[in-house]
Enzyme design. Sequence first.
Site, PDB file in Angstrom:
ATOM      1  N   HIS A 122      -9.488   1.032   5.051  1.00  0.00           N
ATOM      2  CA  HIS A 122      -8.197   1.271   5.708  1.00  0.00           C
ATOM      3  C   HIS A 122      -8.402   2.242   6.873  1.00  0.00           C
ATOM      4  O   HIS A 122      -9.246   3.133   6.805  1.00  0.00           O
ATOM      5  CB  HIS A 122      -7.191   1.860   4.701  1.00  0.00           C
ATOM      6  N   GLY A 177       3.094  -1.046   4.244  1.00  0.00           N
ATOM      7  CA  GLY A 177       3.064   0.378   3.913  1.00  0.00           C
ATOM      8  C   GLY A 177       4.462   0.891   3.633  1.00  0.00           C
ATOM      9  O   GLY A 177       5.036   0.665   2.566  1.00  0.00           O
ATOM     10  N   GLY A 178       5.051   1.564   4.617  1.00  0.00           N
ATOM     11  CA  GLY A 178       6.339   2.243   4.452  1.00  0.00           C
ATOM     12  C   GLY A 178       7.427   1.403   3.792  1.00  0.00           C
ATOM     13  O   GLY A 178       8.133   1.887   2.894  1.00  0.00           O
ATOM     14  N   GLY A 206       2.812   2.491  10.809  1.00  0.00           N
ATOM     15  CA  GLY A 206       3.778   3.581  10.678  1.00  0.00           C
ATOM     16  C   GLY A 206       4.523   3.934  11.956  1.00  0.00           C
ATOM     17  O   GLY A 206       5.178   4.971  12.031  1.00  0.00           O
ATOM     18  N   GLU A 238      -6.816   4.717   7.825  1.00  0.00           N
ATOM     19  CA  GLU A 238      -6.677   6.149   7.490  1.00  0.00           C
ATOM     20  C   GLU A 238      -7.959   6.675   6.848  1.00  0.00           C
ATOM     21  O   GLU A 238      -8.328   7.831   7.049  1.00  0.00           O
ATOM     22  CB  GLU A 238      -5.452   6.345   6.582  1.00  0.00           C
ATOM     23  N   ASN A 286       0.871  -1.184   0.000  1.00  0.00           N
ATOM     24  CA  ASN A 286       0.000   0.000   0.000  1.00  0.00           C
ATOM     25  C   ASN A 286       0.907   1.233   0.000  1.00  0.00           C
ATOM     26  O   ASN A 286       1.489   1.574   1.027  1.00  0.00           O
ATOM     27  CB  ASN A 286      -0.902  -0.023   1.248  1.00  0.00           C
ATOM     28  N   TRP A 287       1.007   1.848  -1.156  1.00  0.00           N
ATOM     29  CA  TRP A 287       1.895   3.014  -1.268  1.00  0.00           C
ATOM     30  C   TRP A 287       1.296   4.258  -0.606  1.00  0.00           C
ATOM     31  O   TRP A 287       1.979   5.252  -0.432  1.00  0.00           O
ATOM     32  CB  TRP A 287       2.191   3.315  -2.739  1.00  0.00           C
ATOM     33  N   LYS A 288       0.001   4.223  -0.313  1.00  0.00           N
ATOM     34  CA  LYS A 288      -0.698   5.407   0.218  1.00  0.00           C
ATOM     35  C   LYS A 288      -0.461   6.583  -0.729  1.00  0.00           C
ATOM     36  O   LYS A 288      -0.345   6.367  -1.937  1.00  0.00           O
ATOM     37  CB  LYS A 288      -0.250   5.681   1.661  1.00  0.00           C
ATOM     38  N   SER A 335       3.706  -1.874  10.334  1.00  0.00           N
ATOM     39  CA  SER A 335       5.164  -1.937  10.559  1.00  0.00           C
ATOM     40  C   SER A 335       5.781  -3.279  10.162  1.00  0.00           C
ATOM     41  O   SER A 335       6.756  -3.710  10.778  1.00  0.00           O
ATOM     42  CB  SER A 335       5.507  -1.575  12.013  1.00  0.00           C
ATOM     43  N   GLU A 370      -4.996  -4.909  10.609  1.00  0.00           N
ATOM     44  CA  GLU A 370      -4.002  -3.864  10.808  1.00  0.00           C
ATOM     45  C   GLU A 370      -4.296  -3.139  12.121  1.00  0.00           C
ATOM     46  O   GLU A 370      -5.160  -2.246  12.152  1.00  0.00           O
ATOM     47  CB  GLU A 370      -4.038  -2.854   9.658  1.00  0.00           C
TER      48      GLU A 370
HETATM   49  P1  13P Z   1       3.175   0.584   7.622  1.00  0.00           P
HETATM   50  O1  13P Z   1       3.694  -0.708   7.029  1.00  0.00           O
HETATM   51  O2  13P Z   1       3.885   1.799   7.133  1.00  0.00           O
HETATM   52  O3  13P Z   1       3.061   0.499   9.106  1.00  0.00           O
HETATM   53  O4  13P Z   1       1.665   0.744   7.063  1.00  0.00           O
HETATM   54  C1  13P Z   1       0.798  -0.316   7.146  1.00  0.00           C
HETATM   55  C2  13P Z   1      -0.422   0.022   6.375  1.00  0.00           C
HETATM   56  O5  13P Z   1      -1.161   0.914   6.728  1.00  0.00           O
HETATM   57  C3  13P Z   1      -0.680  -0.748   5.154  1.00  0.00           C
HETATM   58  O6  13P Z   1      -1.982  -0.551   4.699  1.00  0.00           O
END
Ligand code: 13P
Length: 242
Positions: A91, A227-228, A167, A93, A12-14, A206, A161
């Site tokens: 998600h 994510g990151g 993050g 967010e 997930n690149w966001k 994470s 999640e």
């Molecule tokens: P991180 O891997 O950056 O913690 O993000 C997880 C995420 O929100 C994937 O959808």
Amino acid sequence: MSEKSQKVIAANWKMNGSLELLHSLSSLPSSKNKIIICPPTTLICKSKEILPREVFIGGQNCNENASGPYTGEISAAMLYESGARYVILGHSERRSIFKESNKLIFNKLLCATKFKLVPILCVGEDLEEKNQGKAKEIIESQLGQCIPKDIDFDDLIIAYEPVWAIGTGLTPKIEDIAEIHRFIRDFLIENFGSKASQVPILYGGSANEKNCAEIMSISDVGGLLVGGASLKKKEFIEISKA
Ligand code: 13P
């Protein structure tokens, strides 16, 4: 390896990433895992051209309506037409920043599946809910309220999640991930029947190249939603091999 037992690594690149990052992944080595990259919508068409053929593409959100006067929104059909076969929905967010309710997410799932996208439904508790011992209650209500009764479980992915792990560099203990994944599986089977017994349940929050192998070895973990770490080419390649 059969489709069913294949684990999933979804990125997930966001609101990050670029054409340059996409090009850097053009020679992503093939993997025993199913790889799904969810870039920003503007990069989906290019992803189809640039990424290896066996890599799947996903959107990060879609509107709950099929089409219409919703300036700035993207429909499920548009995602499909541009090459996406998956879409992340619910998600944390989207839930917290954009105030998406379980009811709205339910409608998005209905619309996504109508237009042949496989939803990756995210669930998970925030820090306060965790501290109050309410994680399972929250996850139960998210699963119960977001999944349409007649959904095809062959075309659904769940991602657990924990919001406090996203993050932050924090992850739950391995036994806690195992317990929640078992809980999700049992809840789904109890409420939707044995057809839910094979649905992939990903872990997200994470996940990185150091912890991915251990998390992936948990029997009820069907893969990772990253994510990151998915924005760093070398690290993502390592994770994709987990
Ligand atoms: P991180 O891997 O950056 O913690 O993000 C997880 C995420 O929100 C994937 O959808």
